[in-house]
Design an enzyme around this catalytic site. Structure first.
Site, PDB file in Angstrom:
ATOM      1  N   LYS A 131      88.264  41.968  31.984  1.00  0.00           N
ATOM      2  CA  LYS A 131      89.316  41.454  32.876  1.00  0.00           C
ATOM      3  C   LYS A 131      89.690  40.018  32.472  1.00  0.00           C
ATOM      4  O   LYS A 131      90.859  39.672  32.415  1.00  0.00           O
ATOM      5  CB  LYS A 131      88.838  41.480  34.342  1.00  0.00           C
ATOM      6  N   ARG A 149      74.684  44.612  39.087  1.00  0.00           N
ATOM      7  CA  ARG A 149      76.119  44.357  39.286  1.00  0.00           C
ATOM      8  C   ARG A 149      76.925  45.660  39.156  1.00  0.00           C
ATOM      9  O   ARG A 149      77.888  45.880  39.884  1.00  0.00           O
ATOM     10  CB  ARG A 149      76.616  43.326  38.264  1.00  0.00           C
ATOM     11  N   ARG A 165      87.148  42.686  45.858  1.00  0.00           N
ATOM     12  CA  ARG A 165      86.080  43.476  45.250  1.00  0.00           C
ATOM     13  C   ARG A 165      85.419  44.422  46.252  1.00  0.00           C
ATOM     14  O   ARG A 165      84.632  45.269  45.872  1.00  0.00           O
ATOM     15  CB  ARG A 165      85.033  42.514  44.702  1.00  0.00           C
ATOM     16  N   ARG A 207      77.588  39.040  25.243  1.00  0.00           N
ATOM     17  CA  ARG A 207      78.637  38.080  25.600  1.00  0.00           C
ATOM     18  C   ARG A 207      78.129  36.649  25.722  1.00  0.00           C
ATOM     19  O   ARG A 207      77.074  36.386  26.295  1.00  0.00           O
ATOM     20  CB  ARG A 207      79.270  38.511  26.933  1.00  0.00           C
ATOM     21  N   ARG A 215      75.624  33.841  30.212  1.00  0.00           N
ATOM     22  CA  ARG A 215      75.633  33.659  31.659  1.00  0.00           C
ATOM     23  C   ARG A 215      74.317  34.161  32.225  1.00  0.00           C
ATOM     24  O   ARG A 215      73.789  35.165  31.763  1.00  0.00           O
ATOM     25  CB  ARG A 215      76.795  34.459  32.261  1.00  0.00           C
TER      26      ARG A 215
HETATM   27  P1  AMP Z   1      82.623  37.614  37.679  1.00  0.00           P
HETATM   28  O1  AMP Z   1      82.791  36.306  36.980  1.00  0.00           O
HETATM   29  O2  AMP Z   1      83.912  38.185  38.172  1.00  0.00           O
HETATM   30  O3  AMP Z   1      81.813  38.598  36.874  1.00  0.00           O
HETATM   31  O4  AMP Z   1      81.752  37.308  38.996  1.00  0.00           O
HETATM   32  C1  AMP Z   1      80.461  36.782  38.910  1.00  0.00           C
HETATM   33  C2  AMP Z   1      79.781  36.855  40.265  1.00  0.00           C
HETATM   34  O5  AMP Z   1      80.517  36.061  41.212  1.00  0.00           O
HETATM   35  C3  AMP Z   1      79.719  38.242  40.870  1.00  0.00           C
HETATM   36  O6  AMP Z   1      78.600  38.990  40.408  1.00  0.00           O
HETATM   37  C4  AMP Z   1      79.585  37.895  42.373  1.00  0.00           C
HETATM   38  O7  AMP Z   1      78.284  37.470  42.679  1.00  0.00           O
HETATM   39  C5  AMP Z   1      80.521  36.687  42.505  1.00  0.00           C
HETATM   40  N1  AMP Z   1      81.905  37.081  42.817  1.00  0.00           N
HETATM   41  C6  AMP Z   1      83.006  36.905  42.048  1.00  0.00           C
HETATM   42  N2  AMP Z   1      84.091  37.391  42.652  1.00  0.00           N
HETATM   43  C7  AMP Z   1      83.681  37.908  43.827  1.00  0.00           C
HETATM   44  C8  AMP Z   1      84.325  38.581  44.907  1.00  0.00           C
HETATM   45  N3  AMP Z   1      85.641  38.842  44.892  1.00  0.00           N
HETATM   46  N4  AMP Z   1      83.562  38.972  45.959  1.00  0.00           N
HETATM   47  C9  AMP Z   1      82.244  38.711  46.023  1.00  0.00           C
HETATM   48  N5  AMP Z   1      81.555  38.099  45.038  1.00  0.00           N
HETATM   49  C10 AMP Z   1      82.269  37.697  43.949  1.00  0.00           C
END
Ligand code: AMP
Length: 260
Positions: free
Chosen positions: A47, A207, A123, A163, A196
């Site tokens: 994404k 996740r 989400r 990554r 990360r």
């Molecule tokens: P991402 O960078 O999108 O992979 O998000 C990393 C982490 O941030 C996720 O595993 C969640 O813990 C948190 N996070 C990001 N976006 C959301 C969301 N819309 N709702 C809840 N947690 C989020």
């Protein structure tokens, strides 16, 4: 002809015209219809990469809730401290925190947006429900579209374990691109690249589980709201191929959803 007397008046009129033009075009952008496009997809489906390619088009901007949260963590804010407890375990941050963070961002930035990619938001079904209400009541000139990137779990785990992310600008890289004695430096901003903390296999599996659990209720909310999900199968495709397909989806009207 006495040009000396006319010149200042001409200059003044030109400045007024230019200022008027800037003022009205800003007002027009603010009032124009905005497209908010939610990019759905399990972690590791690209994404962020797709959003980074898309924003080279000046009409498109992107908002990643994950990046916003990581910024809060770096700044050691109260929100960052609370979010970190969930993120480090691969759990979702509570819906209220996410909605108020997105609402604040939209209040400050929506006027300058034409098409906004929402990377990883909404989400959960509850986030989608609250967000649709927010659009209906507060951001009436914005409409929501949804695109889902689809990839198998095995391919996701392989991708995420490989990554690296730039600490400064969050650009993603593959470890495979670096030789053993290469420095892990971002070629865009010179920042340090690192893995990360939530890209470790056990956290990735959690996740993915969280994503799967939330998917069906989220789809149901969109069905109820009459919002179609455009799906792009990205298995075996390069980021460029995915981007080309995504551009097609952006252009066309929503297609009927495929029955699974
Ligand atoms: P991402 O960078 O999108 O992979 O998000 C990393 C982490 O941030 C996720 O595993 C969640 O813990 C948190 N996070 C990001 N976006 C959301 C969301 N819309 N709702 C809840 N947690 C989020």
């Amino acid at each position: 002809m006495k040009l000396n007397g006319w010149l200042p008046a001409l200059l003044f009129a030109t400045i007024i015209l230019i200022m008027g033009y800037i003022y009205f075009s800003k007002k027009q952008t603010a009032a124009k219809k905005k497209t908010l496009l939610s990019l759905m997809g399990a972690p590791g489906t690209g994404k962020g990469t797709l959003a980074a390619k898309s924003i080279k088009n000046p009409k498109i901007s992107s908002l990643s809730t994950g990046n916003l949260l990581r910024k809060e963590i770096d700044l050691k804010t109260d929100l960052g401290k609370e979010a970190e407890q969930y993120m480090s375990q691969g759990k979702l941050v509570p819906d209220e925190l996410i909605i108020s963070m997105v609402d604040k961002w939209l209040t400050n930035n929506l006027t300058s947006v034409e098409i906004l990619l929402l990377d990883g938001f909404p989400r959960t079904a509850r986030q989608a429900d609250m967000f649709l209400n927010l659009l209906r009541n507060k951001y009436k000139n914005a409409s929501l579209r949804v695109v889902e990137l689809v990839l198998s779990d095995e391919a996701i785990i392989e991708r995420l374990s490989d990554r690296l992310i730039c600490e400064k600008c969050q650009a993603p890289y593959s470890r495979k691109l670096f030789k053993a004695d290469d420095k892990w430096i971002c070629e865009i901003c010179g920042g340090q690249l690192k893995q990360r903390s939530d890209d470790k296999e056990d956290v990735i599996r959690n996740r993915l589980k969280v994503y799967d659990e939330n998917l069906k209720p989220l789809i149901d909310i969109y069905k109820k709201g009459g919002i179609t999900i455009n799906r792009i199968d990205i298995e075996g495709k390069t980021p460029e191929q995915v981007f080309e397909q995504f551009k097609d989806v952006l252009k066309v009207k929503d297609k009927p959803e495929k029955k699974s």
